[in-house]
Design a protein around this motif. Structure first.
Motif, mmCIF file in Angstrom:
data_model
loop_
_atom_site.group_PDB
_atom_site.id
_atom_site.type_symbol
_atom_site.label_atom_id
_atom_site.label_comp_id
_atom_site.label_asym_id
_atom_site.label_seq_id
_atom_site.Cartn_x
_atom_site.Cartn_y
_atom_site.Cartn_z
ATOM 1 N N GLU A 175 -5.086 20.750 -68.275
ATOM 2 C CA GLU A 175 -5.829 19.606 -68.798
ATOM 3 C C GLU A 175 -4.909 18.470 -69.271
ATOM 4 N N ILE A 176 -3.686 18.794 -69.648
ATOM 5 C CA ILE A 176 -2.786 17.772 -70.186
ATOM 6 C C ILE A 176 -2.546 16.612 -69.208
ATOM 7 N N PRO A 177 -2.208 16.872 -67.924
ATOM 8 C CA PRO A 177 -2.045 15.720 -67.012
ATOM 9 C C PRO A 177 -3.335 14.897 -66.875
ATOM 10 N N ASN A 178 -4.470 15.567 -66.910
ATOM 11 C CA ASN A 178 -5.746 14.863 -66.807
ATOM 12 C C ASN A 178 -5.943 13.902 -67.984
ATOM 13 N N LEU A 179 -5.456 14.284 -69.144
ATOM 14 C CA LEU A 179 -5.584 13.405 -70.310
ATOM 15 C C LEU A 179 -4.832 12.093 -70.102
ATOM 16 N N PHE A 180 -3.659 12.186 -69.482
ATOM 17 C CA PHE A 180 -2.834 10.991 -69.304
ATOM 18 C C PHE A 180 -3.170 10.226 -68.039
ATOM 19 N N LEU A 181 -3.552 10.931 -66.985
ATOM 20 C CA LEU A 181 -3.847 10.269 -65.714
ATOM 21 C C LEU A 181 -5.317 9.896 -65.577
ATOM 22 N N ASN A 182 -6.144 10.460 -66.446
ATOM 23 C CA ASN A 182 -7.567 10.110 -66.519
ATOM 24 C C ASN A 182 -8.285 10.284 -65.183
ATOM 25 N N TRP A 183 -8.057 11.444 -64.525
ATOM 26 C CA TRP A 183 -8.754 11.734 -63.283
ATOM 27 C C TRP A 183 -10.235 11.963 -63.532
ATOM 28 N N PHE A 184 -10.524 12.772 -64.525
ATOM 29 C CA PHE A 184 -11.899 13.150 -64.859
ATOM 30 C C PHE A 184 -12.060 13.092 -66.367
ATOM 31 N N ASP A 185 -13.310 13.165 -66.821
ATOM 32 C CA ASP A 185 -13.521 13.262 -68.262
ATOM 33 C C ASP A 185 -12.844 14.536 -68.744
ATOM 34 N N PRO A 186 -12.002 14.457 -69.771
ATOM 35 C CA PRO A 186 -11.345 15.668 -70.254
ATOM 36 C C PRO A 186 -12.353 16.639 -70.861
ATOM 37 N N PHE A 187 -12.109 17.908 -70.642
ATOM 38 C CA PHE A 187 -12.995 18.960 -71.133
ATOM 39 C C PHE A 187 -13.226 18.821 -72.631
ATOM 40 N N GLN A 188 -12.168 18.532 -73.358
ATOM 41 C CA GLN A 188 -12.293 18.408 -74.803
ATOM 42 C C GLN A 188 -13.174 17.217 -75.190
ATOM 43 N N GLY A 189 -13.106 16.159 -74.398
ATOM 44 C CA GLY A 189 -13.981 15.011 -74.627
ATOM 45 C C GLY A 189 -15.429 15.328 -74.319
ATOM 46 N N VAL A 190 -15.655 16.139 -73.277
ATOM 47 C CA VAL A 190 -17.021 16.562 -72.936
ATOM 48 C C VAL A 190 -17.606 17.373 -74.085
ATOM 49 N N ILE A 191 -16.794 18.294 -74.631
ATOM 50 C CA ILE A 191 -17.259 19.117 -75.751
ATOM 51 C C ILE A 191 -17.579 18.239 -76.956
ATOM 52 N N ALA A 192 -16.685 17.317 -77.293
ATOM 53 C CA ALA A 192 -16.899 16.444 -78.441
ATOM 54 C C ALA A 192 -18.159 15.602 -78.261
ATOM 55 N N THR A 193 -18.362 15.094 -77.063
ATOM 56 C CA THR A 193 -19.565 14.298 -76.795
ATOM 57 C C THR A 193 -20.816 15.158 -76.905
ATOM 58 N N MET A 194 -20.721 16.400 -76.409
ATOM 59 C CA MET A 194 -21.879 17.291 -76.433
ATOM 60 C C MET A 194 -22.336 17.577 -77.868
ATOM 61 N N ILE A 195 -21.386 17.677 -78.806
ATOM 62 C CA ILE A 195 -21.791 17.973 -80.187
ATOM 63 C C ILE A 195 -22.014 16.714 -81.010
ATOM 64 N N GLY A 196 -21.984 15.560 -80.348
ATOM 65 C CA GLY A 196 -22.309 14.317 -81.035
ATOM 66 C C GLY A 196 -21.129 13.615 -81.670
ATOM 67 N N MET A 197 -19.911 13.936 -81.226
ATOM 68 C CA MET A 197 -18.713 13.285 -81.763
ATOM 69 C C MET A 197 -17.882 12.708 -80.633
ATOM 70 N N PRO A 198 -18.446 11.781 -79.842
ATOM 71 C CA PRO A 198 -17.713 11.260 -78.691
ATOM 72 C C PRO A 198 -16.383 10.632 -79.104
ATOM 73 N N GLY A 199 -15.349 10.934 -78.314
ATOM 74 C CA GLY A 199 -14.042 10.371 -78.583
ATOM 75 C C GLY A 199 -13.195 11.164 -79.564
ATOM 76 N N ASN A 200 -13.754 12.144 -80.234
ATOM 77 C CA ASN A 200 -12.995 12.938 -81.201
ATOM 78 C C ASN A 200 -12.345 14.113 -80.478
ATOM 79 N N MET A 201 -11.187 13.857 -79.884
ATOM 80 C CA MET A 201 -10.508 14.865 -79.070
ATOM 81 C C MET A 201 -10.010 16.041 -79.903
#
Length: 155
Positions: free
Chosen positions: A22-48
């Motif tokens: 997941e680390i390269p994905n965070l910097f290269l922004n290929w897809f929404d990062p898994f941790q961002g998906v989780i944060a958004t799902m629980i109502g805290m978008p952007g809280n990595m």
């Protein structure tokens, strides 16, 4: 060592492996990062930080022990395929939770299907590592038990 403990150790290894993916994905922004998906799902978008914490907790304390308990009953022959079956099942549950509990912004419009595919791939990798490490722990324990039992001589 119990199956739950072996599962937790395997969960640590699998969580680290997926985190390294997941680390390269965070910097290269290929897809929404898994941790961002989780944060958004629980109502805290952007809280990595919250996303990383939930990701680590889930892999080590939920999925790892659950795999340890379920591994003997999973329908395949090799530990890696057992791990894949288990992890894809976890992915299905996660997707269901996102659809039921998340909002329409859980996946950004730019990522969409690519993010869902990325999550499936990382879950499969999680399962491969989880199954492999768990099987190695089981094998090591059996080898130690056989050595201990076989090494004792009767007088």
């Amino acid at each position: 060592m119990s199956r739950v403990q072996k599962g937790m150790i395997a969960g640590v290894a699998a969580t680290v492996a997926v985190s390294l993916l997941e680390i390269p994905n965070l910097f290269l922004n290929w897809f929404d990062p898994f941790q961002g998906v989780i944060a958004t799902m629980i109502g805290m978008p952007g809280n990595m930080a919250v996303g990383w914490a939930i990701h680590a907790f889930s892999g080590v304390f939920i999925l790892g022990p659950l795999f340890g308990l379920m591994c003997p009953r999973l329908p395949t022959d090799t530990p890696e395929t057992k791990g894949i079956v288990f992890a894809v099942g976890a992915w299905v549950v996660m997707m269901g939770a996102i659809l039921m509990l998340g909002d329409y912004r859980t996946f950004s419009a730019a990522a969409g299907f690519g993010t869902i595919g990325w999550l499936l791939i990382t879950h499969a990798v999680f399962g491969i590592v989880l199954g492999n490490v768990y099987a190695r722990l089981v094998t090591r324990e059996k080898r130690q038990a056989a050595h201990f039992m076989g090494g004792a001589t009767a007088h």
